[in-house]
Scaffold this motif. Structure first.
Motif, PDB file in Angstrom:
ATOM      1  N   LEU A 185       0.850  -1.188   0.000  1.00 58.29           N
ATOM      2  CA  LEU A 185       0.000   0.000   0.000  1.00 58.29           C
ATOM      3  C   LEU A 185       0.883   1.233   0.000  1.00 58.29           C
ATOM      4  O   LEU A 185       1.733   1.406   0.876  1.00 58.29           O
ATOM      5  N   LEU A 186       0.693   2.097  -1.003  1.00 59.31           N
ATOM      6  CA  LEU A 186       1.457   3.336  -1.091  1.00 59.31           C
ATOM      7  C   LEU A 186       0.496   4.504  -0.869  1.00 59.31           C
ATOM      8  O   LEU A 186      -0.422   4.730  -1.664  1.00 59.31           O
ATOM      9  N   GLY A 188      -0.182   8.261   1.998  1.00 63.94           N
ATOM     10  CA  GLY A 188       0.438   9.261   2.842  1.00 63.94           C
ATOM     11  C   GLY A 188       0.770   8.770   4.239  1.00 63.94           C
ATOM     12  O   GLY A 188       0.132   7.869   4.782  1.00 63.94           O
ATOM     13  N   GLU A 189       1.788   9.387   4.824  1.00 62.71           N
ATOM     14  CA  GLU A 189       2.180   9.105   6.208  1.00 62.71           C
ATOM     15  C   GLU A 189       0.990   9.225   7.151  1.00 62.71           C
ATOM     16  O   GLU A 189       0.859   8.454   8.111  1.00 62.71           O
ATOM     17  N   MET A 190       0.098  10.164   6.862  1.00 65.39           N
ATOM     18  CA  MET A 190      -1.053  10.419   7.729  1.00 65.39           C
ATOM     19  C   MET A 190      -2.002   9.218   7.834  1.00 65.39           C
ATOM     20  O   MET A 190      -2.846   9.153   8.717  1.00 65.39           O
ATOM     21  N   GLN A 191      -1.863   8.252   6.928  1.00 69.89           N
ATOM     22  CA  GLN A 191      -2.765   7.102   6.903  1.00 69.89           C
ATOM     23  C   GLN A 191      -2.238   5.902   7.683  1.00 69.89           C
ATOM     24  O   GLN A 191      -2.866   4.838   7.659  1.00 69.89           O
ATOM     25  N   LYS A 192      -1.119   6.044   8.392  1.00 66.32           N
ATOM     26  CA  LYS A 192      -0.475   4.850   8.950  1.00 66.32           C
ATOM     27  C   LYS A 192      -1.340   4.129   9.986  1.00 66.32           C
ATOM     28  O   LYS A 192      -1.369   2.892  10.016  1.00 66.32           O
ATOM     29  N   GLU A 193      -2.054   4.849  10.816  1.00 66.76           N
ATOM     30  CA  GLU A 193      -2.906   4.186  11.802  1.00 66.76           C
ATOM     31  C   GLU A 193      -4.097   3.499  11.130  1.00 66.76           C
ATOM     32  O   GLU A 193      -4.488   2.401  11.522  1.00 66.76           O
ATOM     33  N   ARG A 194      -4.648   4.139  10.117  1.00 67.06           N
ATOM     34  CA  ARG A 194      -5.763   3.528   9.379  1.00 67.06           C
ATOM     35  C   ARG A 194      -5.287   2.317   8.596  1.00 67.06           C
ATOM     36  O   ARG A 194      -6.004   1.317   8.499  1.00 67.06           O
ATOM     37  N   ALA A 195      -4.094   2.398   8.022  1.00 66.01           N
ATOM     38  CA  ALA A 195      -3.560   1.263   7.264  1.00 66.01           C
ATOM     39  C   ALA A 195      -3.398   0.042   8.155  1.00 66.01           C
ATOM     40  O   ALA A 195      -3.680  -1.095   7.756  1.00 66.01           O
ATOM     41  N   ASN A 216       3.009  16.319   0.762  1.00 69.45           N
ATOM     42  CA  ASN A 216       2.676  15.237   1.687  1.00 69.45           C
ATOM     43  C   ASN A 216       3.736  14.139   1.632  1.00 69.45           C
ATOM     44  O   ASN A 216       4.158  13.723   0.558  1.00 69.45           O
ATOM     45  N   GLU A 217       4.154  13.665   2.803  1.00 62.52           N
ATOM     46  CA  GLU A 217       5.124  12.581   2.848  1.00 62.52           C
ATOM     47  C   GLU A 217       4.417  11.257   2.599  1.00 62.52           C
ATOM     48  O   GLU A 217       3.394  10.960   3.218  1.00 62.52           O
ATOM     49  N   PHE A 218       4.970  10.472   1.679  1.00 65.16           N
ATOM     50  CA  PHE A 218       4.371   9.187   1.335  1.00 65.16           C
ATOM     51  C   PHE A 218       5.159   8.047   1.947  1.00 65.16           C
ATOM     52  O   PHE A 218       6.364   8.134   2.163  1.00 65.16           O
ATOM     53  N   ARG A 219       4.440   6.956   2.218  1.00 66.34           N
ATOM     54  CA  ARG A 219       5.035   5.772   2.803  1.00 66.34           C
ATOM     55  C   ARG A 219       4.599   4.535   2.033  1.00 66.34           C
ATOM     56  O   ARG A 219       3.585   4.535   1.334  1.00 66.34           O
ATOM     57  N   LEU A 220       5.370   3.477   2.211  1.00 66.30           N
ATOM     58  CA  LEU A 220       5.028   2.166   1.681  1.00 66.30           C
ATOM     59  C   LEU A 220       4.679   1.272   2.865  1.00 66.30           C
ATOM     60  O   LEU A 220       5.481   1.131   3.803  1.00 66.30           O
ATOM     61  N   PHE A 221       3.488   0.697   2.839  1.00 62.11           N
ATOM     62  CA  PHE A 221       3.020  -0.195   3.901  1.00 62.11           C
ATOM     63  C   PHE A 221       2.856  -1.607   3.334  1.00 62.11           C
ATOM     64  O   PHE A 221       2.439  -1.764   2.181  1.00 62.11           O
ATOM     65  N   THR A 222       3.153  -2.604   4.127  1.00 59.29           N
ATOM     66  CA  THR A 222       2.970  -3.991   3.687  1.00 59.29           C
ATOM     67  C   THR A 222       2.279  -4.787   4.784  1.00 59.29           C
ATOM     68  O   THR A 222       2.398  -4.473   5.973  1.00 59.29           O
ATOM     69  N   ASN A 223       1.568  -5.850   4.367  1.00 57.58           N
ATOM     70  CA  ASN A 223       0.915  -6.737   5.341  1.00 57.58           C
ATOM     71  C   ASN A 223       1.784  -7.958   5.636  1.00 57.58           C
ATOM     72  O   ASN A 223       1.324  -8.920   6.239  1.00 57.58           O
ATOM     73  N   TYR A 224       3.028  -7.928   5.205  1.00 58.66           N
ATOM     74  CA  TYR A 224       3.995  -9.007   5.456  1.00 58.66           C
ATOM     75  C   TYR A 224       5.313  -8.348   5.846  1.00 58.66           C
ATOM     76  O   TYR A 224       5.582  -7.193   5.495  1.00 58.66           O
TER      77      TYR A 224
END
Length: 237
Positions: A185-186, A188-195, A216-224
């Motif tokens: 999931l790519l 914004g940083e602001m979405q980290k708790e929702r992610a 806006n600072e972007f992040r990469l989130f993974t479920n693994y």
């Protein structure tokens, strides 16, 4: 990728279903020919093919489109290919939600990979059967042939809002193979708790960058857990 910075007020029409064939979508000869033609047109920049930056159609700021830079696209595409190779399901199917940059880099690196591009911008119809019109407001208005068939899902939600992420999460759940699937999931940083809450996705050390810099600072989130790749997981404070 389509990385929309804020909600606009335009009313999107409902998504239109693609062809509901019985078989899992695969790269058609038409799509492969279109992709090769597109990539060959990028050869005027000089240097070898591997050193060239793939250029998509012009960003449409009315759709809040901002494409990822070459390093980001290549890094994430290589990770997706690595996940496909490790998948126990064959063939591995990839869903690219609102991220045309990744779709193109995937096909450039591995033309035979089975990948579906779900995108609102119909200019990407040039990719033939690999393109599917997608409106996040209708998160499950998709062909049943795609339900629970994807081993890898990569998503760039169109807007940085709670509502948008919630609806894209529904699409991810529709597409992902419940027995074995990887999510990137790519957003914004602001979405980290929702992610984390919606998708059990954790932020990685790798920071996505765009060709045109965003506020806006972007992040990469993974479920693994990517272990040593992608900078590893970071702990949410």
């Amino acid at each position: 990728m389509s990385t929309h910075v804020e909600e606009d007020e335009r009313a999107k029409p409902a998504a239109v279903d693609g062809d509901e064939d019985d078989d899992t979508p695969a790269l058609s000869a038409q799509a492969l020919a279109a992709l090769r033609e597109f990539l060959s047109e990028q050869g005027s920049g000089g240097g070898g093919e591997d050193s060239e930056e793939v250029k998509l159609v012009a960003e449409d700021w009315r759709l809040s489109q901002f494409w990822y830079d070459k390093e980001t696209a290549e890094t994430v595409a290589e990770e997706i290919l690595r996940l496909c190779k490790s998948s126990t399901s064959a063939p591995c199917t990839v869903a690219c939600i609102a991220c045309p940059t990744l779709y193109v880099y995937l096909k450039r690196i591995s033309p035979d990979i089975s990948a579906q591009l779900l995108e609102y911008d119909k200019r990407f119809e040039q990719y033939g059967d690999d393109f599917m019109f997608y409106d996040y407001n209708q998160p499950e208005e998709l062909p049943l042939a795609l339900k629970h068939t994807c081993q890898v899902v990569v998503a760039d939600p169109p807007y940085l809002s709670k509502e948008c992420l919630e609806k894209v999460a529904q699409t991810i759940s529709f597409l992902a193979n419940p027995q074995s699937s990887f999510l990137l999931l790519l957003t914004g940083e602001m979405q980290k708790e929702r992610a984390l809450k919606l998708l059990n996705a954790h932020p990685c050390g790798f920071r996505p960058q765009h060709s045109n810099k965003l506020g806006n600072e972007f992040r990469l989130f993974t479920n693994y857990n990517p272990a040593e790749r992608l900078g590893g997981w970071e702990t949410i404070e």
